[in-house]
Design a protein around this motif. Structure first.
Motif, PDB file in Angstrom:
ATOM      1  N   CYS A 180      -7.958   0.602  -6.425  1.00 49.75           N
ATOM      2  CA  CYS A 180      -6.383   0.646  -6.129  1.00 49.75           C
ATOM      3  C   CYS A 180      -5.385   0.377  -7.139  1.00 49.75           C
ATOM      4  O   CYS A 180      -5.242  -0.448  -7.708  1.00 49.75           O
ATOM      5  N   PRO A 181      -4.697   1.456  -7.193  1.00 51.85           N
ATOM      6  CA  PRO A 181      -3.539   1.401  -8.303  1.00 51.85           C
ATOM      7  C   PRO A 181      -2.627   0.475  -8.123  1.00 51.85           C
ATOM      8  O   PRO A 181      -1.455   0.520  -8.940  1.00 51.85           O
ATOM      9  N   ARG A 182      -2.389  -0.280  -6.943  1.00 55.77           N
ATOM     10  CA  ARG A 182      -1.265  -1.023  -6.491  1.00 55.77           C
ATOM     11  C   ARG A 182      -1.586  -2.458  -6.384  1.00 55.77           C
ATOM     12  O   ARG A 182      -0.663  -3.250  -5.684  1.00 55.77           O
ATOM     13  N   ALA A 232      -5.237  -1.004   5.135  1.00 53.96           N
ATOM     14  CA  ALA A 232      -4.428  -1.360   4.081  1.00 53.96           C
ATOM     15  C   ALA A 232      -2.964  -0.987   4.428  1.00 53.96           C
ATOM     16  O   ALA A 232      -2.100  -1.493   4.304  1.00 53.96           O
ATOM     17  N   CYS A 290       0.796  -0.988  -0.148  1.00 53.32           N
ATOM     18  CA  CYS A 290       0.218  -0.131  -0.095  1.00 53.32           C
ATOM     19  C   CYS A 290       0.734   1.258   0.032  1.00 53.32           C
ATOM     20  O   CYS A 290       1.712   1.367   0.770  1.00 53.32           O
ATOM     21  N   ILE A 291       0.426   2.231  -0.786  1.00 54.43           N
ATOM     22  CA  ILE A 291       1.126   3.457  -0.685  1.00 54.43           C
ATOM     23  C   ILE A 291       0.343   4.602  -0.113  1.00 54.43           C
ATOM     24  O   ILE A 291       0.540   5.744  -0.562  1.00 54.43           O
ATOM     25  N   SER A 292      -0.584   4.035   0.318  1.00 56.44           N
ATOM     26  CA  SER A 292      -1.492   5.240   1.326  1.00 56.44           C
ATOM     27  C   SER A 292      -2.003   6.278   0.409  1.00 56.44           C
ATOM     28  O   SER A 292      -2.337   7.399   0.731  1.00 56.44           O
ATOM     29  N   CYS A 293      -2.487   6.116  -0.798  1.00 53.95           N
ATOM     30  CA  CYS A 293      -2.789   7.186  -1.568  1.00 53.95           C
ATOM     31  C   CYS A 293      -4.269   7.512  -1.379  1.00 53.95           C
ATOM     32  O   CYS A 293      -4.445   8.590  -1.851  1.00 53.95           O
ATOM     33  N   GLY A 294      -5.003   6.512  -0.889  1.00 50.02           N
ATOM     34  CA  GLY A 294      -6.444   7.234  -0.603  1.00 50.02           C
ATOM     35  C   GLY A 294      -7.425   6.919  -1.521  1.00 50.02           C
ATOM     36  O   GLY A 294      -8.537   7.164  -1.362  1.00 50.02           O
ATOM     37  N   ASN A 295      -7.183   6.255  -2.817  1.00 53.08           N
ATOM     38  CA  ASN A 295      -8.232   6.010  -3.738  1.00 53.08           C
ATOM     39  C   ASN A 295      -9.315   5.060  -2.997  1.00 53.08           C
ATOM     40  O   ASN A 295     -10.569   5.346  -3.275  1.00 53.08           O
ATOM     41  N   CYS A 296      -8.915   4.007  -2.209  1.00 51.64           N
ATOM     42  CA  CYS A 296      -9.734   3.031  -1.879  1.00 51.64           C
ATOM     43  C   CYS A 296     -10.983   3.752  -0.792  1.00 51.64           C
ATOM     44  O   CYS A 296     -11.926   3.422  -0.982  1.00 51.64           O
ATOM     45  N   VAL A 340      -3.548  -3.781  -4.108  1.00 51.38           N
ATOM     46  CA  VAL A 340      -3.442  -4.123  -2.573  1.00 51.38           C
ATOM     47  C   VAL A 340      -4.484  -5.098  -2.303  1.00 51.38           C
ATOM     48  O   VAL A 340      -4.290  -5.917  -1.289  1.00 51.38           O
ATOM     49  N   LEU A 341      -5.768  -4.707  -2.698  1.00 52.17           N
ATOM     50  CA  LEU A 341      -7.005  -5.295  -2.113  1.00 52.17           C
ATOM     51  C   LEU A 341      -7.567  -6.583  -2.959  1.00 52.17           C
ATOM     52  O   LEU A 341      -7.518  -6.276  -4.052  1.00 52.17           O
ATOM     53  N   ARG A 391      -7.789   2.564   3.726  1.00 56.25           N
ATOM     54  CA  ARG A 391      -6.357   2.814   3.651  1.00 56.25           C
ATOM     55  C   ARG A 391      -6.003   2.654   5.123  1.00 56.25           C
ATOM     56  O   ARG A 391      -4.801   1.986   4.998  1.00 56.25           O
TER      57      ARG A 391
HETATM   58  S1  SF4 Z   1      -5.968   2.362  -2.915  1.00 61.60           S
HETATM   59 FE1  SF4 Z   1      -4.504   0.850  -2.676  1.00 61.60          FE
HETATM   60  S2  SF4 Z   1      -2.409   1.683  -2.576  1.00 61.60           S
HETATM   61 FE2  SF4 Z   1      -3.982   3.483  -2.276  1.00 61.60          FE
HETATM   62  S3  SF4 Z   1      -4.084   3.564  -0.003  1.00 61.60           S
HETATM   63 FE3  SF4 Z   1      -6.011   2.049  -0.713  1.00 61.60          FE
HETATM   64  S4  SF4 Z   1      -4.948   0.003  -0.776  1.00 61.60           S
HETATM   65 FE4  SF4 Z   1      -3.252   1.718  -0.279  1.00 61.60          FE
END
Ligand code: SF4
Ligand code: FAD
Ligand code: SF4
Lengths: 544, 449
Positions: free
Chosen positions: A508-510, A487, A467-473, A512-513, A484
């Motif tokens: 989630c762009p990475r 995550a 997770c890069i803590s981007c906040g999309n989720c 993660v979920l 987040r």
């Molecule tokens: S969208 Fe993905 S990468 Fe971004 S905060 Fe949520 S879990 Fe982390």
């Protein structure tokens, strides 16, 4: 392509304009015959009212607002007069029979519950309008244009939006989806619509009539406001499902889920019940479970099911089995998503029409606390209300602990069933996000959530330390879950409110979920260690 | 005297992921007084999400991983301001505005800044990188008057910038020095796969093209660029995304030892006692596990923060990152990497590469020639399960094992088409094996090792 889109938009607006405009066309002329029939059917006993109405209404022509308010004014006046009499006789004493007779003459016209039952049949029977005489044309000019226009507006995005992939571009910059003027106007439109639908159907006779032919061909009955609502619901969901397909076409989970939830709405909440009616069976939505379906245990419903032979009996038993067995078992294996975002009608609308508003849900801890109080309070309310109903049903007593069962039911129906679920829940999509009802108000969601939280295989797995803590989720979680927060600590997401829409995982762009049904063991990790680092076993204390 | 005054005062410069992770973990493990300083924004936000603010997916507030009350509640003091000077003799920091603050322990988590390689015109208006919140504001400012942007440097931030501009209908010319996108990192086939995808989004992608000069207009704003081959490209914005370097100019005057970054040992200690550095700005004398001495990614910053907090709280702990991993997204294609996959195979390495026929999904495995043990994984368009990959690579599992258990590692959403059988078929053909892909097994997936 842009041109097609614009034509679509214009057609859609014209369709809506016809629909709304139809409220104002035609006139309402009450003939002596309709009037007498209505008095008869309604069992109106007030000679005061009948006399006045005969003079002032019969044979004259009005618009809907005039006629409706005239009826209400006359009814109120007569009711006052009767109540004055009662008061007088009460002080004189010993005139109980007279008083009782007078009570039965009082016409109840509270706007929130009794108004519509009183006026609606008369207005419906008295309307003269081009809509009434050209019902198919009216259907085409309203529903037809709006649907065709909507689709023309949406489908070109398949090409315009570029290669498959979720593009939430400009959602927070556009007035309609960022609580701007556009959003406020939309919300106001929705709210007015719900008020008319729930409380003043007598004012929307023509819009209801636009769906009359469809109703006749399905159930054989003329359209009611609820039929119109059902048809609007299905149409809106279909058009917006197409939007979902365009937007989420790279994501098969979303495509399948959208298809299934649309199917359950159209087949189970609309076609099957209407066809049941055609075959003289009770109107019954097989997927609508108590306590969302709060009228299930109401005496009239139980009686009607009991009156309907084997099928009715089956419906009664199925309704109970659905809530008591099917739901918890399915939630154990699949999570509450199987209902909330795959089957339920409220969820279905939220996941289609509501999708462009999902990011507006509030993610703060404060609101999460509020949510937990209020949704469980509603559940308690629903249980108490149903308990009282059943008590009255079996004991025959109209009151429980001194409160009329009917009063409890109408409170619930008004505050929860209409205001919360409809006006706030859907009307406020553009302000509160698309799941305000599901998150704060739905007693069934509360029940499913308790099972999901404490006994289920469902969780959203967090992929190690990616997770890069981007906040999309979190932003796109319609239930306002701060995904987040979990995550980024490497925690799985196990939350009673999660409806498993899968959008957090999709945006989630990475990667993660992942929504998963897996063994219960290890579902909730108390002390996660973000992997990627050897040796450091962190002493994770609870963090607020 | 009150208790706070007795408490050791830990001052952290930089409220990025490195500084904040350190602060949070110090708080979890101690009662020390913690102050975090940053000149950029008052609160910690996620730099990686800058693009989403520009594109309207999120607002700035959504990029803040903690609500604003969090800091006070956890007694982490925040100061917004730029530190100008570090006085290591007096244990004091001097701010731009002249204020001074004392520390007992100082942690430098000052991050990076975009590279500028001395190009003529690099300081014109509308010429910039994308690193800070201020960079975002400035991009926003120039966007409405930009019809074409030229982006220089084919890396992750460059492709993000391209996507940002395209979302506003601004055309993008993308200059890449190598013969494919991100050529220094990605192997050829993956580089080509991503290059195709970038072009599909109508980016004017130019390989083996370098920037010579940026030309300004009469207002001092970029109006065109000239490439090394002499081509002139008109544009109203130039994005410099040829990497980042540690943001340490203000440290160079102190006696803290620096090279490209602030030099640290495996405990993240600098040459000055009680001063530590981590994250993007820290450079190891010698990386503890032999990787690059300067690793400027989110995850390493976070892991260093977790480690350093232990040391600060009297549990001296060396930084020991495990297997390397990283991930990114190029327009619509997600990328994950685990272990080591270099742009060119090393002598002892062999590879297996599978690509879906539509050319947007691939799996690349690199393994040791002699032992067949897996060394690294690259995937595009398939999500993999971190834990399983880590177990394979750390456990030196051989390729037969990997192929048989490939399904355990799939992390794609439910209902996605799975390609493991195809992949194993191709592997069998290429290696004359007859391996079978086993069904996914939860017990194996959740096994403790
Ligand atoms: S969208 Fe993905 S990468 Fe971004 S905060 Fe949520 S879990 Fe982390
Ligand atoms: C657009 C973008 C996308 C990225 N995407 C990814 C990704 O997907 N995955 C990934 O792994 N990494 C990514 N990165 C890299 C990642 O964001 C960085 O590695 C990480 O943020 C570094 O964190 P840090 O805490 O070390 O430094 P920073 O986040 O840079 O924090 C340093 C802070 O210190 C402040 N500061 C510096 N000097 C002073 C001073 N003298 N006084 C006061 N304050 C000062 C700075 O203003 C800054 O706020 C991305 C970076 C960018 C810019
Ligand atoms: S947590 Fe994810 S799956 Fe659950 S409701 Fe929120 S967005 Fe949907």
């Amino acid at each position: 392509m842009k041109l097609i889109k614009n034509i679509g938009l214009i057609l859609c607006i014209i369709g809506f304009a016809f629909f709304v405009g139809s409220i104002f066309v035609g006139n309402y002329t009450v003939t002596q015959q309709t009037f007498d029939e209505w008095i008869n059917n309604k069992g109106i006993k007030s000679e005061l009212f009948i006399e006045k109405a005969n003079q002032e209404i019969v044979g004259k022509s009005f618009n809907a607002f005039q006629l409706s308010s005239k009826l209400i004014t006359l009814a109120e006046k007569s009711a006052e007069a009767h109540q004055d009499n009662i008061e007088l006789w009460q002080t004189e004493g010993n005139q109980d029979d007279k008083i009782n007779a007078e009570w039965s003459k009082v016409i109840w016209t509270s706007w929130s519950s009794t108004h519509k039952d009183f006026t609606y049949p008369l207005l419906k029977a008295s309307v003269n309008s081009p809509v009434k005489t050209n019902q198919w044309l009216a259907f085409f000019l309203t529903f037809g244009l709006a649907i065709i226009g909507g689709l023309l507006y949406i489908v070109p995005d398949f090409i315009l939006m570029g290669p498959a992939g979720i593009k939430n571009n400009a959602l927070f910059q556009h007035t309609a989806t960022n609580r701007g003027i556009g959003g406020i106007i939309t919300a106001a439109f929705f709210v007015v619509f719900y008020f008319l639908l729930y409380f003043f159907p007598d004012l929307i006779i023509n819009p209801i009539l636009t769906t009359n032919k469809i109703s006749l061909s399905l159930s054989g009955n003329p359209a009611s406001q609820w039929f119109m609502y059902g048809l609007i619901y299905c149409s809106v969901m279909t058009v917006f499902a197409v939007k979902m397909y365009v937007k989420y076409r790279n994501n098969l989970y979303q495509v399948i889920r959208t298809t299934v939830v649309l199917f359950f709405q159209v087949a189970f909440a609309f076609l099957i019940p209407e066809l049941l009616v055609r075959f003289n069976q009770p109107w019954y939505d097989f997927k609508n479970a108590w306590p969302l379906n709060y009228t299930f245990f109401f005496d009239w419903n139980i009686d009607s099911l009991l009156d309907s032979g084997h099928l009715g009996m089956f419906m009664l038993v199925w309704g109970i089995v659905l809530t008591v067995i099917v739901i918890p078992v399915m939630v154990y294996f699949l999570g509450k998503r199987w209902y909330c975002s795959w089957v339920c009608g409220c969820g279905g609308l939220a996941e289609t029409l509501g999708d462009p508003y999902r990011h507006l849900s509030n993610k703060t801890l404060k609101v999460w606390k509020f949510e937990r109080y209020i949704i469980h309070l509603v559940l308690v309310f629903a249980v108490v209300m149903t308990g009282a109903t059943l008590y009255s049903y079996f004991s025959g007593s109209e009151t429980i602990l001194g409160i009329k069962t009917y009063t409890i039911q109408s409170w619930y129906g008004f505050w929860i069933g209409s205001i919360f679920a409809g006006v706030i829940g859907t009307g406020f999509y553009p302000i509160l996000g698309n799941r305000a009802w599901c998150r704060f108000g739905c007693p069934l969601a509360a029940y499913l959530g308790l099972v999901q939280r404490f006994k289920s295989r469902f969780r959203i797995t967090t992929n190690g330390g990616q997770c890069i803590s981007c906040g999309n989720c979190s932003t796109y979680c319609e239930m306002g879950i701060d995904v987040r927060a979990y995550a980024q600590k490497g925690l799985n997401i196990v939350r009673s409110s999660c409806v498993g829409c899968g959008v957090c995982a999709a945006v989630c762009p990475r990667g993660v979920l992942k929504l998963e049904n897996a063994p219960e063991e290890g579902r909730i990790l108390e002390n996660p260690i973000l992997i990627g680092k050897d040796d450091v076993s962190l002493n994770m204390k609870h963090e607020n | 005297m009150n208790i706070i005054a007795l408490m050791e005062h830990v001052v952290i410069i930089g409220n990025g992921i490195s500084g904040i992770t350190t602060a949070r973990h110090i708080r979890k493990n101690s009662n020390k007084k913690i102050t975090v300083i940053s000149g950029e924004t008052e609160h910690f936000f996620s730099r990686t999400a800058l693009m989403y603010i520009y594109m309207g997916h999120m607002k700035f507030e959504h990029t803040k991983p903690y609500e604003d009350w969090f800091w006070k509640k956890n007694r982490i003091d925040l100061i917004k301001g730029f530190v100008k000077n570090i006085d290591t003799q007096k244990n004091a920091l001097e701010f731009n505005d002249g204020n001074i603050i004392k520390y007992d322990k100082l942690i430098l988590a000052v991050g990076s800044k975009p590279n500028k390689f001395g190009w003529p015109g690099q300081d014109l208006k509308a010429v910039q990188g994308l690193y800070s919140y201020q960079d975002l504001e400035s991009m926003e400012k120039y966007s409405s008057t930009t019809k074409r942007a030229v982006i220089v440097g084919g890396g992750l931030i460059g492709v993000e910038m391209a996507e940002m501009f395209l979302s506003r209908g601004i055309e993008v010319t993308f200059l890449v020095r190598e013969d494919r996108f991100w050529g220094g990192v990605l192997p050829k086939k993956e580089g080509e796969l991503i290059s195709r995808h970038i072009k599909k989004h109508h980016v004017d992608l130019r390989f083996e093209t370098e920037l010579q000069e940026i030309i300004g207009d009469e207002n001092g704003r970029a109006k065109s660029i000239i490439t090394k081959s002499g081509e002139v490209i008109e544009c109203q914005f130039v994005g410099l995304t040829a990497g980042v370097s540690p943001n340490i100019d203000f440290i160079k005057e102190s006696n803290i030892e620096t090279n490209r970054g602030i030099l640290v040992n495996k405990f993240l200690e600098t040459n000055v006692p009680n001063i530590y550095a981590l994250g993007d700005c820290a450079e190891f004398h010698k990386h503890p596990t032999g990787r690059k001495n300067l690793e400027q990614v989110w995850y390493t910053g976070r892991m260093m923060g977790e480690t350093l907090a232990q040391t600060i709280c009297d549990n001296k702990t060396p930084y020991k990152p495990g297997m390397w991993f990283n991930s990114a997204k190029f327009f619509d294609i997600e990328y994950q990497t685990y272990g080591s996959v270099f742009s060119e195979l090393k002598e002892n390495e062999a590879e297996f590469y599978w690509e879906h026929k539509k050319g947007e999904i691939c799996l690349h495995l690199v393994y040791d020639k002699s032992s067949n043990a897996l060394l690294g994984i690259n995937t595009f368009g398939i999500r993999m399960r971190h834990e399983v990959c880590e177990r394979w690579i750390n456990g030196k599992k051989d390729m037969n094992h990997i192929m048989e258990h490939l399904k355990d590692a799939n992390f794609d959403p439910e209902f996605y088409k799975q390609y493991e059988n195809q992949i194993v078929d191709q592997y069998n053909q290429e290696n004359r094996t007859s391996l079978k892909s086993k069904k996914r097994d939860w017990k194996r997936i959740f096994a403790k090792n």
